[in-house]
Each structure stands twice: as C-alpha cells, then as structure tokens.
Design an enzyme around this catalytic site. Structure first.
Site, PDB file in Angstrom:
ATOM      1  N   GLU A   1      17.405  10.255  22.913  1.00 45.90           N
ATOM      2  CA  GLU A   1      18.219   9.064  23.128  1.00 45.90           C
ATOM      3  C   GLU A   1      19.617   9.313  22.605  1.00 45.90           C
ATOM      4  OE1 GLU A   1      15.988   7.032  24.401  1.00 45.90           O
ATOM      5  OE2 GLU A   1      17.016   5.116  24.536  1.00 45.90           O
TER       6      GLU A   1
ATOM      7  N   ASP B   1      37.453  17.168   6.892  1.00 42.07           N
ATOM      8  CA  ASP B   1      37.763  17.375   8.311  1.00 42.07           C
ATOM      9  C   ASP B   1      38.886  18.393   8.446  1.00 42.07           C
ATOM     10  OD1 ASP B   1      35.968  15.478   8.832  1.00 42.07           O
ATOM     11  OD2 ASP B   1      37.387  13.952   9.545  1.00 42.07           O
TER      12      ASP B   1
ATOM     13  N   CYS C   1      55.526 -19.646  19.672  1.00 41.48           N
ATOM     14  CA  CYS C   1      54.389 -20.544  19.929  1.00 41.48           C
ATOM     15  C   CYS C   1      53.626 -20.715  18.611  1.00 41.48           C
ATOM     16  CB  CYS C   1      53.497 -19.924  21.002  1.00 41.48           C
ATOM     17  SG  CYS C   1      51.893 -20.725  21.153  1.00 41.48           S
TER      18      CYS C   1
ATOM     19  N   LYS D   1      12.086   3.151  17.733  1.00 40.92           N
ATOM     20  CA  LYS D   1      12.438   3.139  19.153  1.00 40.92           C
ATOM     21  C   LYS D   1      13.958   2.955  19.204  1.00 40.92           C
ATOM     22  CE  LYS D   1      11.170   1.041  23.540  1.00 40.92           C
ATOM     23  NZ  LYS D   1      12.516   0.787  24.029  1.00 40.92           N
TER      24      LYS D   1
ATOM     25  N   ASP E   1      17.649   2.476  20.397  1.00 40.30           N
ATOM     26  CA  ASP E   1      18.176   1.637  21.470  1.00 40.30           C
ATOM     27  C   ASP E   1      19.462   2.260  22.010  1.00 40.30           C
ATOM     28  OD1 ASP E   1      18.341  -0.446  23.189  1.00 40.30           O
ATOM     29  OD2 ASP E   1      18.970  -1.930  21.715  1.00 40.30           O
TER      30      ASP E   1
ATOM     31  N   TYR F   1      13.145  13.351  20.578  1.00 37.82           N
ATOM     32  CA  TYR F   1      11.848  12.933  20.054  1.00 37.82           C
ATOM     33  C   TYR F   1      10.644  13.344  20.902  1.00 37.82           C
ATOM     34  CZ  TYR F   1      13.349   9.196  23.204  1.00 37.82           C
ATOM     35  OH  TYR F   1      13.833   8.505  24.277  1.00 37.82           O
TER      36      TYR F   1
ATOM     37  N   LYS G   1       7.772  -3.784  20.199  1.00 39.13           N
ATOM     38  CA  LYS G   1       9.144  -4.316  20.249  1.00 39.13           C
ATOM     39  C   LYS G   1       9.364  -5.321  19.122  1.00 39.13           C
ATOM     40  CE  LYS G   1      11.291  -4.254  24.026  1.00 39.13           C
ATOM     41  NZ  LYS G   1      12.380  -3.517  24.663  1.00 39.13           N
TER      42      LYS G   1
ATOM     43  N   CYS H   1      50.283 -22.407  28.489  1.00 40.85           N
ATOM     44  CA  CYS H   1      49.715 -22.236  27.147  1.00 40.85           C
ATOM     45  C   CYS H   1      49.156 -23.571  26.648  1.00 40.85           C
ATOM     46  CB  CYS H   1      50.793 -21.727  26.189  1.00 40.85           C
ATOM     47  SG  CYS H   1      50.225 -21.702  24.483  1.00 40.85           S
TER      48      CYS H   1
ATOM     49  N   GLU I   1       7.322   6.116  14.991  1.00 43.16           N
ATOM     50  CA  GLU I   1       8.749   6.423  14.804  1.00 43.16           C
ATOM     51  C   GLU I   1       9.598   5.318  15.412  1.00 43.16           C
ATOM     52  OE1 GLU I   1       7.949   9.961  16.980  1.00 43.16           O
ATOM     53  OE2 GLU I   1       9.260   9.384  18.645  1.00 43.16           O
TER      54      GLU I   1
ATOM     55  N   CYS J   1      50.736 -15.936  26.556  1.00 39.54           N
ATOM     56  CA  CYS J   1      51.830 -16.870  26.310  1.00 39.54           C
ATOM     57  C   CYS J   1      52.949 -16.014  25.731  1.00 39.54           C
ATOM     58  CB  CYS J   1      51.379 -17.917  25.293  1.00 39.54           C
ATOM     59  SG  CYS J   1      52.750 -18.817  24.578  1.00 39.54           S
TER      60      CYS J   1
ATOM     61  N   TYR K   1      37.547  21.857   7.998  1.00 42.02           N
ATOM     62  CA  TYR K   1      36.799  22.234   9.204  1.00 42.02           C
ATOM     63  C   TYR K   1      37.777  22.632  10.315  1.00 42.02           C
ATOM     64  CZ  TYR K   1      33.585  22.117  13.127  1.00 42.02           C
ATOM     65  OH  TYR K   1      32.864  22.477  14.239  1.00 42.02           O
TER      66      TYR K   1
ATOM     67  N   LYS L   1       2.571   6.892  18.861  1.00 44.24           N
ATOM     68  CA  LYS L   1       2.072   7.957  19.732  1.00 44.24           C
ATOM     69  C   LYS L   1       0.810   8.563  19.139  1.00 44.24           C
ATOM     70  CE  LYS L   1       6.801   8.994  21.111  1.00 44.24           C
ATOM     71  NZ  LYS L   1       7.970   9.841  20.994  1.00 44.24           N
TER      72      LYS L   1
ATOM     73  N   ARG M   1      18.472   9.609  32.526  1.00 42.82           N
ATOM     74  CA  ARG M   1      17.133   9.274  32.999  1.00 42.82           C
ATOM     75  C   ARG M   1      17.124   9.021  34.511  1.00 42.82           C
ATOM     76  NH1 ARG M   1      13.878   4.999  34.076  1.00 42.82           N
ATOM     77  NH2 ARG M   1      11.697   5.293  33.495  1.00 42.82           N
TER      78      ARG M   1
ATOM     79  N   CYS N   1      51.714 -24.448  23.381  1.00 43.34           N
ATOM     80  CA  CYS N   1      53.160 -24.728  23.505  1.00 43.34           C
ATOM     81  C   CYS N   1      53.571 -25.011  24.955  1.00 43.34           C
ATOM     82  CB  CYS N   1      53.979 -23.573  22.935  1.00 43.34           C
ATOM     83  SG  CYS N   1      53.939 -22.118  23.999  1.00 43.34           S
TER      84      CYS N   1
HETATM   85  S1  IVH Z   1       8.763   8.475  23.984  1.00 38.67           S
HETATM   86  C1  IVH Z   1       6.599   9.873  27.756  1.00 38.67           C
HETATM   87  N1  IVH Z   1       9.992   7.849  21.753  1.00 38.67           N
HETATM   88  O1  IVH Z   1      12.267   3.938  25.164  1.00 38.67           O
HETATM   89  C2  IVH Z   1       7.133   9.123  26.595  1.00 38.67           C
HETATM   90  N2  IVH Z   1      10.812   6.886  23.766  1.00 38.67           N
HETATM   91  O2  IVH Z   1      11.020   1.882  26.913  1.00 38.67           O
HETATM   92  C3  IVH Z   1       8.573   9.264  26.448  1.00 38.67           C
HETATM   93  N3  IVH Z   1      12.798   5.485  23.459  1.00 38.67           N
HETATM   94  O3  IVH Z   1      12.363   5.671  28.191  1.00 38.67           O
HETATM   95  C4  IVH Z   1       9.215   8.235  25.618  1.00 38.67           C
HETATM   96  N4  IVH Z   1      12.981   5.756  21.285  1.00 38.67           N
HETATM   97  O4  IVH Z   1      14.273   6.082  26.489  1.00 38.67           O
HETATM   98  C5  IVH Z   1       9.936   7.664  23.090  1.00 38.67           C
HETATM   99  N5  IVH Z   1      11.000   7.443  19.705  1.00 38.67           N
HETATM  100  C6  IVH Z   1      10.960   7.273  21.019  1.00 38.67           C
HETATM  101  C7  IVH Z   1      11.895   6.451  21.688  1.00 38.67           C
HETATM  102  C8  IVH Z   1      11.783   6.284  23.082  1.00 38.67           C
HETATM  103  C9  IVH Z   1      13.501   5.190  22.352  1.00 38.67           C
HETATM  104  C10 IVH Z   1      13.127   4.981  24.806  1.00 38.67           C
HETATM  105  C11 IVH Z   1      13.013   6.003  25.892  1.00 38.67           C
HETATM  106  C12 IVH Z   1      12.026   5.418  26.870  1.00 38.67           C
HETATM  107  C13 IVH Z   1      12.093   3.968  26.554  1.00 38.67           C
HETATM  108  C14 IVH Z   1      10.835   3.257  26.984  1.00 38.67           C
END
Ligand code: IVH
Length: 734
Positions: free
Chosen positions: A196, A55, A495, A137, A139, A248, A378, A472, A135, A490, A58, A354, A158, A475
């Site tokens: 994301e 770091d 205490c 998902k 969070d 993605y 999920k 407290c 791929e 406290c 850099y 997909k 979004r 005490c």
């Molecule tokens: S594709 C038109 N790919 O999940 C399709 N979404 O519950 C666009 N998300 O709104 C979404 N990882 O925010 C896609 N690999 C991934 C994702 C992903 C997370 C989220 C995204 C979406 C939500 C749907």
C-alpha cells in the site's frame, strides 16, 4: 536489516566520506562505498524513521555520487540511489496484467463477524484452533511490485484487479521501496509483492497547506492523496509528495534453478552460494555471502514472508503485526490496536487477519472476490450523514471567498461537526451539492472534515442550487476571479473581513504566537473598534479592555505581556505573519535570511528575489508587489516605531555560537521554557536539532513524563542527559 556492526561500520564510513568530501571531490574508487552508505541512510530515514545524518550531509554525499557517475556513466547501476530520479515526463501509463489477480478482502465489522469467520475457517481446515497473523489495514493505494534477479522491475496500480497501470517511474520515487533486494539469497528469481502506498498525516497536512496557499482545493484525505500522486506524470513532483509504502503480501514467485519447494520449504542445492549472483547489486550480494541455511522457511508462513521482506530492507508490518493462536486473541489485538489509531503517523481503517500457514492458505483457496484465508476487520467508520441547511461565504485574509456548508450538527470521531468548507465554486459544482441535501461527511484522524458526496437517491426535489455571490458579503465590492484561478476574490484590501483575518493570522501560533489573543478576542476588539490594524495590536486600549465582560486583571496582564514578548519574535515569524500571498513559513525563513533588516526587501527587484532558493516567479512577484504598496510600508514603519524587531537575527548573528555543532533533542514537557523557544535558542547558538535518539545525539533534554526517547538514550553512553535546569545552565555558559 543492518546489524549493529554493519551500522557502526557504515556510520564510520559516512564520517570518513564527509570529511574527505569537505576537502576535495571524492574519487571514483569510492563509488561502491558511497552507494552503500547512501542506501544505508535512505533506510535509516525511510524505513526506520531514525536518520543518523542531516539532510544537508545526505545531499552532500548524494551530489558526490552524482558527480562521479556523471564522469563515469558506464559505472551507473540501475539500483544506484541516483537512479530514483526519472528524466522527463511520463507519456502514459501502459496497462499490464498482474501475475496473480489482486483480490480484495472480505469485510467484518464486529466481534461476531470474526467469530463466524473463524468457525468457517476451522471447518474448512479441520483444525480446532488456527494460528493467525494480524496486521494493520493501511488506508492508501494498493500496488504490486515485481523484482526480477534482485532488481525492481516494475510497479503497477491495482486497476481492476486483473490489470493495472504501470507506474514504475513513480514507484522509484518512494524512498522506502528498495531499488534492489537480495531475494536470490532466498532462492527466488522473480517475486511479485503487494502493498500500500501512503501519504503520512504530517505530509498530507503540509501538502494541503501548500495547496491552500495557492488557493487550490485541498485533497480530501491521505488515501486520495496517495492514489492521485501515483498517477502524476512528473516523477519529480511525485518525489516531492514524500510517499511511503508498506509491503505486506507475497503473491507470486519463481525459484532460481536448482532451488526447489518441498513441503512448503524452499531447499537450496547443496553447497550453493546463494546471493553470489553477478549483477545483483545489493549489499549482501556484494559480500557474496553463502546461504545461511540450506532450508529456507521464510515462505512457509505469512509472518515469515513479512520477516523476509523486512530483512531485505522493505517496510513490512514486521513490528505492527502479531501472531496469535485462536480468534479471541485476534479480537483483543484488533481492539488494542484501534486505541492507537490516532497516534499513528499514517491512516489505517482496520486490521487484516490472515491464516498464518501458507499451506493452509492454499488449502482454503479463494472465492471469485476474495481469499478465504483472510478477512478485514474494519474500524468504526469516521463517516456520518447530515443535512446541508445553508451555505455561508467567508472572506479570507487574501480576499478569497470560501463557501462554507452549515449542516445539522453531527458527532464524528469525538467532535461535533456543524461547519464544513466547500473550498471553491468548482468543488461545489463537481460534487453537485445542493441546499437541503442529505450529505455524507467524513473526518479522518485529525484531518478536517469534508463532504464526501450528496446522497442523491434521497433527494425530494425541494433541494436548491448553491448560488455564488457576485459581490463581497462584507464590503460589497464586486468579486473577481483572476484568470487561471479557482477562487473568487474581494480585491478591496481594506475590506474589514480581510483586515480582521490578517490580524488573526499575524497573532497566530506559527506567526507572532501571541498567546491568549485568539480568533474570538480579535473579532470582538475589532467590532468594538479597539483594534483596527496589525500595528493596533501594540496600542490596544487596555483600560477599556479591563472594563469588558470576561476580562479579569490577570487575563489582561497576561495579554499585555504576551503582546510585549511578541516584539522580540525572530524576523521570519514577522514576515510570515504579514500574510504576503504565497509566502509560507519556509519562504519566510528564506526571505529573513536574505536581509539584515526587513525594509531591505523593499529595495529588491523581482530578479533579485528570484535568485533566492525556492523562490519562483509567483512568490517573487507577490513579495515585490507587497513592498511596493505604500500602505504596507506604512504598516512596517509603524511596527518599527512600536518597538518590533525588524532586524534579522541571522546576520546580526551568533554565528558559530557556543553550542556550535552540538546536537540536541527535547523530550517530555518542559516547565520553565517553551519547547519552540528552547529549540530556537539552540539553533541561534549554533547547535543543531535532531529528530530522534541516535549515536549522533550529544544532549537529550528531558522534561516531565519523558518516555521511550529517554529509555533509548540511556543505552547510548555518549549521550548526555540533561534536566531542563541543567540545559538552562549550559545556555548561560554558552
Ligand atoms: S492483504 C490477497 N493486507 O485492503 C490478499 N491488504 O480491502 C491481499 N490492504 O486490496 C490483501 N492493508 O489494498 C492486505 N495489511 C494488508 C492490507 C491490505 C491494506 C488493502 C489492500 C486490499 C484492500 C482490501
């Protein structure tokens, strides 16, 4: 993104720039190469997670760039690494329309759901078998980015899916989002991509620890942390949050004049030197390379889009995704990936499947809510419901009163949860939880469990409000809530509850690291009055302890030697262990490095303290107050006379020890040394620690069950691989 030749060239250029910068400020003629080099290291750090420089190095180069640009403002480009930094605060986030509505995904929860969906997809397309891209998902918080003429133009949340908040200044703080990318090489003039924003688990934990130090309620989970961070009006603060982004999905694009779509391919006009567009500042453009092939297939498949994004320097799930034929292989990959869930550095809540062909995607279309060509799978929710039976009020080591909900024990991702912190009165009020409520509980990864909300529909009317104590619980001193704080306290520092918590903290892993002296033992010894204060740890009546149930000769002698060893802990651990308010591990290191003896701190004024790096008024006042209190000084004198090292190892020093400048990395389980001790020894002797295997590494020290790091190191001939014994020998020579 960078070939090995490019990597080597940039690495050489880095070394040359660093060497030159050590002698004199860099000249303006170095501007371009300096930017290229910094972008390259940004990429190594943010996308590859394999930094090649420290770091500090850099920062050295970054400051040189800032200086040159300061002297020649006309030479600043919008994608210069310095241009991530925003000036001032954001006034508001204007609402803007997405180019294409951001739809959500249909959910599935088990294999049958996926089989059904696949059947429908095959019916719709008339095909017997479909190719899928699978791929993670992620969070986090979803965003859309627009690049125009290769520059990042805007970033948007979004929102309601049709329009979101424009948060470009904040997006620019995310180092894995390139400020420019050579889309023109693919014939694209404008592109909207989705992804994301995440806060990784480590950063989330650190961030929450910082909040806890300030008695601010921690954030519930990394998803909320990411979403909240994107809405902060101070981009500098956003930068401090260390957000990351995965991209993605390509949702929209326009092509450069002359380029055309034909049968899903993008065709460049004959002889066009794509990427030769003036003003586009990314590396490949600067080289003005012609399009490699007249026909670009990138946009024909989803996996092609991911690869294009990856090749352009984005973090797309290029390595995490798989492309398979048929739904059975999809199901297998989802299950396989779920097993890794806890080992990933970031949170995922499922997988996304997909249809890989974009032509088929177009053919399948969408409903009003979601595309028909994709589905989310999920993972099992890490949520459960339980009943809140009572609330206990715990006294922390700084006197803070924390309400803790006692719920009916409920299993949640591998552990049984029965106690959940409610943090402070405000949180209780905001969530409106009541005793007797059914509550929804969540636990994400190794993150502490929390109450999402009460299930108010299930209330019977018998629920009762949580009443905060006025005194407290230990005490009985009257509680106070200082102006501007969220937490009741406290203020009696004697205490008993605080004293015992302070002892536990002092002995804890990140402080004095006294092994086998955990929570339960400390409480027990305290109750029996064998231990009354921190110095008391060093005068424990072992003859009496030997008589206690559950203490064998072996455990007593282990404890004795652990306590004895702790006397040699470096000063910063002792300072951290004292539990001075607002003094975390980092500040403790800064304080330790600023003195040769701990008691020197007693002579420092708040102004002196403020001059130290990263010490603000709050910390300075707190440290000053601590050392002004005679009771605290008495503790320090006692510790000194009991044989603890109050001297700073830094200044007595091994300055330029014999490992000077050599870089080390440890992998696998060491059998003779503790990893943290070995690392500390390296640093004490002037060596440096690296976090990953790279050509910068001099020594890889290998313990048992070493894995991928060892394999990787074997391929780099300049790295010396040492066994633990060889490492110890090297130290003896040092
Ligand atoms: S594709 C038109 N790919 O999940 C399709 N979404 O519950 C666009 N998300 O709104 C979404 N990882 O925010 C896609 N690999 C991934 C994702 C992903 C997370 C989220 C995204 C979406 C939500 C749907």
């Amino acid at each position: 993104m960078y070939s090995s030749e490019q990597t080597q060239r940039l690495e050489k250029q880095t070394m040359a720039l660093l060497a030159a910068a050590r002698k004199h400020p860099l000249e303006a003629a170095k501007l371009e190469v300096l930017r290229d080099v910094l972008r390259f290291h940004e990429y190594r750090y943010a996308i590859m997670n394999e930094p090649l420089i420290s770091d500090f190095e850099y920062d050295t180069l970054y400051k040189e760039l800032e200086k040159i640009e300061g002297e020649h403002p006309g030479l600043i480009t919008p994608d210069s690494p310095t241009q991530r930094v925003a000036r001032g605060l954001t006034k508001e986030f204007p609402t803007v329309q997405h180019l294409v509505p951001m739809l959500s995904l249909e959910n599935s929860y088990n294999e049958d759901d996926l089989l059904d969906w696949d059947r429908k997809a095959r019916e719709l397309t008339g095909l017997e078998e479909l190719e899928y891209c699978v791929e993670p998902k992620f969070d986090g918080a979803s965003i859309s980015l627009i690049y125009e003429n290769d520059y990042l133009l805007r970033g948007v949340t979004r929102g309601d899916g049709v329009a979101g908040d424009e948060i470009t200044a904040n997006i620019r703080q995310i180092r894995s989002v390139p400020l420019s990318a050579a889309f023109s090489r693919y014939g694209l003039s404008q592109i909207e991509i989705r992804g994301e924003v995440l806060m990784n688990k480590d950063n989330f934990k650190k961030y929450n620890e910082q909040l806890a130090e300030q008695n601010i309620a921690p954030l519930a989970n990394p998803r909320n942390a990411a979403a909240g961070s994107l809405r902060i009006k101070d981009p500098k603060e956003v930068s401090r949050r260390n957000l990351e982004a995965f991209l993605y999905h390509v949702s929209y694009f326009t092509t450069i004049e002359g380029w055309q779509m034909a049968d899903g391919h993008l065709i460049s006009p004959e002889g066009q030197a794509a990427g030769n567009r003036k003003g586009a500042g990314s590396k490949s453009d600067a080289e003005g390379r012609p399009a490699e092939a007249p026909v670009h297939q990138a946009l024909k498949t989803h996996s092609g889009c991911l690869k294009m994004l990856w090749d352009l320097g984005f973090r797309s799930p290029q390595k995490e995704k798989t492309v398979v034929k048929g739904i059975q292989a999809v199901v297998a990959y989802c299950h396989e990936f779920e097993k890794q869930r806890d080992d990933l550095p970031y949170e995922i809540d499922g997988m996304v499947i997909k249809v890989n062909s974009i032509a088929l995607q177009d053919q399948m279309g969408m409903t009003t809510h979601h595309p028909r060509w994709a589905i989310a799978f999920k993972f099992k929710a890490r949520q459960a419901t339980s009943t809140l039976r009572e609330v206990k009020f715990q006294v922390g080591r700084t006197g803070s009163i924390t309400p803790v909900a006692k719920i009916d024990p409920v299993p949640l991702s591998g552990v049984t949860v029965s106690s959940i912190s409610l943090f402070n009165e405000e949180v209780v009020r905001e969530k409106d939880v009541r005793i007797g409520d059914r509550v929804l509980v969540e636990r994400a990864g190794d993150v502490i469990p929390y109450i999402v909300k009460p299930l108010t529909e299930l209330r019977t009317g018998a629920e009762t409000a949580i009443v905060f104590p006025t005194h407290c619980p230990v005490c009985h001193t009257r509680l106070e809530k200082p102006e501007g704080e969220a937490v009741w306290r406290c203020i009696n520092i004697n205490c008993e509850a605080q004293v015992v918590e302070r002892i536990i903290h002092f002995a804890s892993k990140d402080a004095m690291d006294i092994r086998s002296f955990g929570d339960a033992i400390v409480r027990k010894l305290f109750k029996l009055e064998y231990l009354k204060s921190i110095p008391g740890i060093y005068t424990l009546p072992f003859d009496k302890i030997r008589e206690m149930e559950g203490f064998g000769e072996k455990s007593v002698s282990n404890l004795q030697s652990a306590i004895e060893t702790s006397k040699q802990q470096p000063l910063h651990r002792l300072i951290f262990g004292l539990g001075i308010r607002y003094v975390g591990e980092t500040t403790a290191k800064v304080l330790a490095a600023s003195v040769s003896d701990l008691l020197d701190l007693a002579d420092r004024s708040p102004e002196d303290l403020l001059n130290l790096e990263d010490v603000g008024p709050k910390v300075a006042t707190s440290v000053f107050e601590f050392f002004r209190n005679p009771a605290n000084l008495e503790i320090l004198h006692q510790l000194k006379s009991l044989g603890l090292t109050l001297k700073s190892t830094k200044s007595t020093g091994t300055k330029g020890g014999n490992l000077n400048g050599q870089t080390f990395l440890f992998t696998g389980t060491l059998s003779r040394l503790k990893r943290s001790d070995a690392e500390e020894t390296v640093e004490k002797n002037g060596g440096k620690l690296l976090s990953g295997v790279s050509s910068k590494l001099n020594y890889l020290v290998v313990g048992e069950d070493a894995g991928s790091k060892l394999e990787k190191a074997k391929k780099i001939t300049s790295i010396q691989i040492l066994t633990e014994d060889e490492f110890i020998k090297l130290l003896e020579k040092a």
